[in-house]
Design an enzyme around this catalytic site. Structure first.
Site, mmCIF file in Angstrom:
data_model
loop_
_atom_site.group_PDB
_atom_site.id
_atom_site.type_symbol
_atom_site.label_atom_id
_atom_site.label_comp_id
_atom_site.label_asym_id
_atom_site.label_seq_id
_atom_site.Cartn_x
_atom_site.Cartn_y
_atom_site.Cartn_z
ATOM 1 N N GLU A 52 17.457 28.506 -28.823
ATOM 2 C CA GLU A 52 16.765 29.121 -29.948
ATOM 3 C C GLU A 52 17.794 29.302 -31.059
ATOM 4 O O GLU A 52 18.895 29.819 -30.818
ATOM 5 C CB GLU A 52 16.149 30.467 -29.580
ATOM 6 C CG GLU A 52 15.431 31.088 -30.774
ATOM 7 C CD GLU A 52 14.670 32.363 -30.453
ATOM 8 O OE1 GLU A 52 14.035 32.915 -31.374
ATOM 9 O OE2 GLU A 52 14.718 32.819 -29.286
ATOM 10 N N ASN A 98 12.540 30.180 -35.748
ATOM 11 C CA ASN A 98 11.594 31.207 -36.160
ATOM 12 C C ASN A 98 11.184 30.956 -37.607
ATOM 13 O O ASN A 98 12.028 30.645 -38.463
ATOM 14 C CB ASN A 98 12.215 32.598 -36.049
ATOM 15 C CG ASN A 98 12.385 33.010 -34.597
ATOM 16 O OD1 ASN A 98 11.430 33.283 -33.901
ATOM 17 N ND2 ASN A 98 13.632 33.013 -34.142
ATOM 18 N N GLU A 141 8.496 28.605 -33.949
ATOM 19 C CA GLU A 141 7.973 29.852 -33.397
ATOM 20 C C GLU A 141 7.310 30.668 -34.504
ATOM 21 O O GLU A 141 7.915 30.919 -35.558
ATOM 22 C CB GLU A 141 9.102 30.651 -32.751
ATOM 23 C CG GLU A 141 9.734 29.928 -31.568
ATOM 24 C CD GLU A 141 10.792 30.769 -30.870
ATOM 25 O OE1 GLU A 141 11.053 31.901 -31.345
ATOM 26 O OE2 GLU A 141 11.353 30.307 -29.873
ATOM 27 N N ASP A 190 5.292 33.720 -30.832
ATOM 28 C CA ASP A 190 6.438 34.577 -30.524
ATOM 29 C C ASP A 190 6.013 36.038 -30.402
ATOM 30 O O ASP A 190 5.049 36.481 -31.031
ATOM 31 C CB ASP A 190 7.484 34.416 -31.635
ATOM 32 C CG ASP A 190 8.841 34.957 -31.233
ATOM 33 O OD1 ASP A 190 9.046 35.183 -30.026
ATOM 34 O OD2 ASP A 190 9.696 35.138 -32.111
ATOM 35 N N GLU A 248 11.726 36.455 -23.094
ATOM 36 C CA GLU A 248 12.894 36.816 -23.912
ATOM 37 C C GLU A 248 13.607 38.019 -23.300
ATOM 38 O O GLU A 248 13.020 38.800 -22.552
ATOM 39 C CB GLU A 248 12.453 37.171 -25.335
ATOM 40 C CG GLU A 248 11.762 36.046 -26.070
ATOM 41 C CD GLU A 248 11.319 36.473 -27.461
ATOM 42 O OE1 GLU A 248 11.607 35.745 -28.413
ATOM 43 O OE2 GLU A 248 10.675 37.530 -27.579
#
Length: 659
Positions: free
Chosen positions: A40, A95, A127, A157, A214
């Site tokens: 990520e 993200n 995400e 997410d 996560e």
């Protein structure tokens, strides 16, 4: 602390111009194996004086001042261009800010950056947070569709912390569902968090989405996620976010720590492939439930049935529907007192296997025997959530075992020598008589090879070849001479019968009989018969007969056929066909004489009676017989035609004796 007062928009613009916003890479792993499969990408501000500044400080400011798009592009360019990632097949997840999800040019912009860096978009995941979707669902749908068309994957997410609307899952073409760190961090200590994680993972699986957890910080959390069926994960347990220059070391470390963790969950646990999703395993278990030849059920902590298969319902004599909402005590009240202690033990975490239970007696119904097992059902945190039941109707098997024990007792008492030999020529069983003759009264033959004993030459030359024929599925009968200890050379009749297990001959049943004395008797009997036959030839009217009492059939000599008026072709050998030929006045006396011999009240059968021949003539027969001394239930004897003598007596005395 205080960064909002230190920085202003001009500081962010200056940092953008100098390229101070850089990507950090946090490892993404396959939870079941620990294998590294991607990263990520997280934004960091590499400040020349203050060092690394967290995104929580500058992202809100960038969004507020319209700089978030340029900042994301700068981080994305650096991430796509990281040399250590090229050719490795590693995925990169980014993200997207809620503000960017309103820019319809975003997909085209991402594609341009990826193409310039030579990074395949098939390895990119975008995400999106639920809050971003809620801002403008129409724009989110359009952008998501364009990203999917380019080959990107879409992940939802922080699921569970925002709006948590199932409508959002339905509205956009998501590929992944991310479980928020808030629940992951407390799942091993808080039952509510654990159930939420389980629900989110199960929801993702039911929708065909990969689930990514996560904030994994401990192995315990990772193990629990694997048991729940979560496929992917990230967190400090697998590595902290690292700059691009450290990627080669991070990749090398991630590949070295990847190990298979599938397998046994502990002593006595069933082996389960951890790659299988809980939904798949549930479907598999349901298929096992439905098709199992044994009764299966599941009781909750209140001992109520919440799952049951058809077989168990049949054993209980109720429909499946009649079980739901009822306790085991309500369903089988007559058996529950015998089971309660064991079921409660399972609720306390201690299971019981292969418990034999017999039904109490009841009028008009035979008693059944059951083999039952009760095992605690334990969730991912080790908590007992119910009891799994397995019930098998053991009645027929129990009856077979009882018959087997009776058979063993019967065989044990036989005078014949009985043994069972396996394919390795080793004794499996030997009765008392066999042991006394071949091994000594106190010897144990089970497990020992037949080649260990005396007369190996006889065993190799005669015994083993005949055993091999029988192992081929052919019954064998032969005789041989053998020097028995303490008895001398004896003639043995040996029969071998194949014993099949699952369609394959696995052993041979051996029955040995000492026929030495019987052979001598046969020789004597043969000589006796020969002398009688010679007497017949000399004109004496003496017929021979041999009556098998069990079969109720008789074998006659030619003279006997003549006396009774039969021929070999017209007589069925059945006593029932001969008895009606005896004169009705003589029949009670004949039957009484026979009964006395069979009952052992006398040793010899003797009777005189008239035979009514088919041609109307009468033959007087003087019969004598004895029972054989063995267990054959046979009577042998002679019949003498005394018709002439009876005629003479009638003429002399003038009586009606002959009529």
């Amino acid at each position: 602390m205080g960064h909002e007062q230190i920085f202003d928009p001009s500081d962010l613009r200056c940092a953008l111009e100098k390229g101070q916003f850089v990507p950090y890479f946090q490892p993404l792993v396959v939870l079941a194996t620990g294998k590294l499969y991607g990263f990520e990408v997280l934004a960091r501000w590499k400040h020349p004086e203050l060092g690394i500044i967290s995104p929580e400080i500058f992202i809100p400011m960038a969004e507020k001042n319209g700089l978030i798009g340029e900042l994301s592009s700068q981080v994305m360019r650096a991430a796509f261009g990281a040399r250590a990632l090229h050719g490795g097949g590693f995925r990169l997840a980014f993200n997207i800010s809620p503000l960017q999800l309103q820019d319809l040019t975003l997909p085209r912009h991402i594609r341009q950056i990826a193409e310039n860096a030579g990074f395949p978009l098939e390895l990119a995941t975008v995400e999106i947070t639920e809050s971003a979707i809620a801002e403008d669902l129409t724009a989110a749908r359009s952008i998501s569709a364009d990203l999917k068309a380019m080959g990107c994957r879409i992940a939802l997410d922080d699921f569970g912390t925002g709006y948590s609307s199932l409508f959002h899952l339905k509205s956009l073409p998501f590929d992944e569902l991310k479980v928020d760190r808030t629940f992951v961090s407390s799942m091993t200590t808080e039952r509510e968090s654990r159930k939420i994680v389980a629900a989110v993972v199960g929801l993702g699986q039911s929708l065909g989405l990969e689930t990514v957890a996560e904030g994994i910080e401990t192995q315990e959390q990772a193990d629990m996620l694997v048991r729940l069926g979560c496929e992917m994960g990230q967190g400090f347990h697998y590595g902290r976010p690292a700059p691009a220059e450290q990627l080669p070391a991070v990749i090398a470390f991630g590949q070295s720590r990847a190990v298979s963790r599938s397998g046994d969950g502990g002593a006595g646990s069933s082996v389960t492939c951890r790659e299988g999703l809980p939904s798949q395993r549930l479907s598999q278990l349901q298929a096992v439930y439905d098709g199992a030849p044994v009764g299966l059920g599941f009781l909750d902590r209140n001992l109520k049935y919440i799952n049951i298969n058809r077989r168990l319902a049949e054993l209980h004599g109720l429909s499946i529907e009649d079980h739901y909402g009822k306790t085991i005590g309500q369903v089988i009240p007559e058996l529950y007192p015998l089971l309660e202690a064991h079921v409660r033990e399972a609720l306390n975490g201690r299971g019981v296997c292969d418990l034999e239970i017999r039904e109490p007696a009841s009028p008009g119904r035979s008693r059944r025997t059951f083999l039952v097992s009760y095992q605690p059902a334990i969730d991912e945190a080790g908590e007992v959530v119910g009891v799994s039941c397995a019930v098998n109707d053991f009645t027929d098997r129990k009856a077979d075992e009882d018959k087997l024990r009776q058979y063993e007792r019967l065989v044990e008492g036989l005078d014949e020598m009985v043994a069972v030999i396996d394919r390795n020529y080793r004794y499996v069983f030997a009765n008392r008589t066999f042991l006394e003759v071949f091994g000594g009264a106190n010897a144990r033959l089970e497990g020992r090879s037949i080649l260990e004993f005396r007369d190996r030459d006889v065993i190799e030359r005669i015994v083993i070849p005949n055993l091999d024929r029988c192992f081929g599925g052919i019954p064998v009968l032969f005789s041989m001479e053998y020097d028995l200890i303490g008895t001398g050379v004896r003639e043995l009749s040996v029969s071998y019968s194949p014993i099949e297990v699952s369609g394959k001959v696995e052993a041979v049943a051996c029955v040995l009989r000492d026929i030495t004395d019987m052979k001598r008797i046969e020789l004597v009997e043969t000589g006796w018969r020969k002398r009688i036959e010679l007497a017949e030839c000399a004109g004496l009217r003496i017929g021979l007969w041999d009556w098998d009492i069990r079969a109720n059939t008789v074998v006659w000599s030619d003279e006997s056929y003549r006396q009774w008026g039969f021929t070999r072709d017209t007589f069925s050998n059945k006593i029932a066909d001969a008895v009606p030929r005896i004169h009705p006045a003589d029949r009670p006396f004949v039957e009484s004489a026979i009964r006395r011999v069979i009952a052992r009240e006398t040793d010899e059968y003797a009777a005189q009676y008239r035979v009514l021949r088919p041609d109307g003539s009468i033959c007087w027969v003087d019969a004598r017989g004895v029972m054989m001394g063995d267990s054959s239930q046979r009577m042998i004897g002679i019949g003498v035609d005394v018709t002439g003598e009876m005629k003479t007596a009638t003429s002399h005395f003038g009586s009606d004796l002959y009529c």
